[in-house]
Design an enzyme around this catalytic site. Structure first.
Site, PDB file in Angstrom:
ATOM      1  N   ASP A 126       0.828  -1.203   0.000  1.00 35.90           N
ATOM      2  CA  ASP A 126       0.000   0.000   0.000  1.00 35.90           C
ATOM      3  C   ASP A 126       0.864   1.255   0.000  1.00 35.90           C
ATOM      4  O   ASP A 126       1.980   1.244  -0.501  1.00 35.90           O
ATOM      5  CB  ASP A 126      -0.922  -0.046   1.233  1.00 35.90           C
ATOM      6  CG  ASP A 126      -2.263   0.612   1.000  1.00 35.90           C
ATOM      7  OD1 ASP A 126      -2.294   1.850   0.872  1.00 35.90           O
ATOM      8  OD2 ASP A 126      -3.286  -0.087   0.948  1.00 35.90           O
ATOM      9  N   HIS A 163      -3.623   6.099   3.522  1.00 36.96           N
ATOM     10  CA  HIS A 163      -4.404   4.925   3.130  1.00 36.96           C
ATOM     11  C   HIS A 163      -3.885   3.639   3.774  1.00 36.96           C
ATOM     12  O   HIS A 163      -4.639   2.852   4.364  1.00 36.96           O
ATOM     13  CB  HIS A 163      -4.375   4.832   1.610  1.00 36.96           C
ATOM     14  CG  HIS A 163      -5.263   3.801   1.008  1.00 36.96           C
ATOM     15  ND1 HIS A 163      -4.826   2.547   0.691  1.00 36.96           N
ATOM     16  CD2 HIS A 163      -6.559   3.859   0.626  1.00 36.96           C
ATOM     17  CE1 HIS A 163      -5.818   1.854   0.143  1.00 36.96           C
ATOM     18  NE2 HIS A 163      -6.879   2.639   0.092  1.00 36.96           N
ATOM     19  N   SER A 390     -11.220  -0.905  -0.559  1.00 39.42           N
ATOM     20  CA  SER A 390      -9.930  -0.896   0.140  1.00 39.42           C
ATOM     21  C   SER A 390     -10.092  -1.193   1.621  1.00 39.42           C
ATOM     22  O   SER A 390      -9.181  -1.716   2.259  1.00 39.42           O
ATOM     23  CB  SER A 390      -9.253   0.463  -0.010  1.00 39.42           C
ATOM     24  OG  SER A 390      -8.638   0.603  -1.255  1.00 39.42           O
TER      25      SER A 390
END
Length: 447
Positions: A126, A163, A390
């Site tokens: 990620d 994220h 996600s």
């Protein structure tokens, strides 16, 4: 308090892929690293386990190797809604647990009575995981963490954005520090495999390298909250698909379960659309079937997203339950393996003053800070609501870690099948959104 809807990487009408003119994927079955270096190429990743070289150099030099190759491609993060700046014991003892409808829907406290994910290892491929976040400092193995980009910032930090830290918290946030939130498998070990740079770009080749590395260090489950759609099955998409399937098959056969977000395009992946362009440069437009990667690759668990409407803010309770398909999620009868909480939103409620963001997924974030010259100056740690497939993907990764902890001799296929066998059937909505059903970690560890 602001919420954001954030997906993985994606190609679509609003997101443009950048094709490299100096970085290439080279099929190494008919060549070698020695030959590549002799041709004047710089080898970036030597992925001999899957017969792949990633090189930098002139295309003419790559062509001289007389083997199949394709230019590397980078993708930007896809945001289904406008990007907004986030704010910075037992599971139920954590003060943020009351906002975690996702963990409540999965009955995570009951699962923790059996296992918390001890003796397992997960990789988060990620934007980077903040090892210093108070809810993650117990979990992140900084020695094993790696930066697969060439930006020089290292690993173990949120260098590519918040994220990855949110994803990692969903998996492993500390349930015994009497602060913050709880993860599904708080006793698992997290390895940060960073493939996004501060500019939010991820290389396809770097993603493959991160998967191979995860296998090398005996990762049990790898989280891929990212994806590209639509990718053509023709032209360079053929090589991408071949290399990806080679990589995912290698991972699966060596015990690393790969889990990927299904994507946020509201698309039926069972009936993928077509891409029309001039594939061979002859001036004639051709059309070819599209594919979503990596979730449609072989041996990858593809995860769709669900979420409520009205959690703690609706006048008469929930308009939609925890199991309802999220408005943005991709779906498809044979394209989805399992559904999990990813967050939902009433789009008409945004900017009306009501706390619509409570229907998103609440967990850890870390906001990176940079000087004008690009020097990393640290990060601000906090918590926020985010949604996307996600966020559904790490719910499954955490559950897989619980299953592996309870059954250390299970291979990747057995872990996958346990999650699918114990998923709940949802009668209220079309089965194309669910695959085997809605994720049930408590049932999975009790099997």
């Amino acid at each position: 308090m602001s919420g954001s809807l954030l997906g993985g990487i994606a190609v679509g009408s609003s997101v443009v892929a950048a094709t490299s003119t100096s970085r290439f994927l080279v099929d190494a079955k008919a060549t070698s690293r020695t030959k590549a270096e002799a041709a004047g190429l710089d080898v970036v990743h030597d992925l001999r386990e899957i017969d792949l070289l990633v090189v930098n150099g002139a295309e003419a030099d790559v062509r001289s190797l007389n083997t199949t190759y394709a230019p590397d491609t980078t993708y930007s993060l896809n945001r289904p809604l406008s990007d907004q700046t986030p704010i910075a014991a037992s599971a139920t003892d954590e003060p943020g647990y009351e906002y975690q409808w996702d963990k409540q829907a999965q009955n995570i406290p009951a699962a923790h009575e059996i296992t918390r994910g001890d003796e397992t290892r997960v990789a988060v491929i990620d934007t980077g995981v903040a090892a210093g976040h108070p809810d993650l400092e117990h979990a992140v193995n900084e020695d094993l963490s790696r930066n697969f980009t060439d930006d020089g910032y290292g690993a173990g930090g949120p260098f590519g954005g918040y994220h990855g830290t949110h994803v990692a918290g969903i998996i492993a946030a500390d349930d015994q520090n009497e602060g913050g939130v709880v993860g599904t498998a708080p006793a698992t070990e997290v390895v940060d495999c960073r493939v996004f740079s501060p500019e939010s770009l991820a290389s396809f080749a770097d993603i493959l390298a991160a998967i191979v590395y995860s296998v090398r260090i005996d990762v049990d489950v790898a989280n891929m909250s990212l994806g590209a759609y639509p990718v053509s099955r023709k032209a360079q998409g053929q090589l991408y698909g071949k290399m990806l399937n080679r990589t995912t098959t290698y991972a699966n056969s060596n015990g690393t379960l790969l889990v990927a977000a299904a994507g946020n395009d509201s698309t039926d992946l069972q009936h993928d659309g077509r891409i029309c362009t001039d594939f061979d440069g002859d001036g004639t437009e051709e059309c070819a079937p599209a594919v979503s990667l990596p979730n449609e690759a072989a041996n990858v668990v593809s995860v769709s997203a669900t979420g409520p409407i009205g959690y703690q803010w609706g006048d008469e309770g929930l308009e939609e339950g925890f199991y309802s398909p999220a408005f943005y999620t991709n779906y498809g009868t044979n394209a989805i393996d399992v559904a999990a909480p990813g967050g939902n939103a009433d789009l008409d409620a945004i900017d009306t003053g009501v706390p619509w963001y409570l229907d998103l997924v609440y967990n850890t974030i870390a906001m990176p800070e940079y000087a004008d010259d690009g020097t990393y100056e640290g990060a601000t740690y906090g918590y926020d609501w985010i949604a996307g497939t996600s966020m559904a993907c790490p719910q499954v990764v955490g559950a897989a870690a619980l299953v592996k902890s309870q059954n250390p001799d299970f291979n990747a296929n057995q872990v996958r099948q346990t999650l699918k066998n114990t998923a709940e059937t949802v009668e209220e909505y079309d089965k194309t959104y669910y695959g085997s059903g809605f994720l049930n970690p408590a049932a999975a560890v009790e099997q």
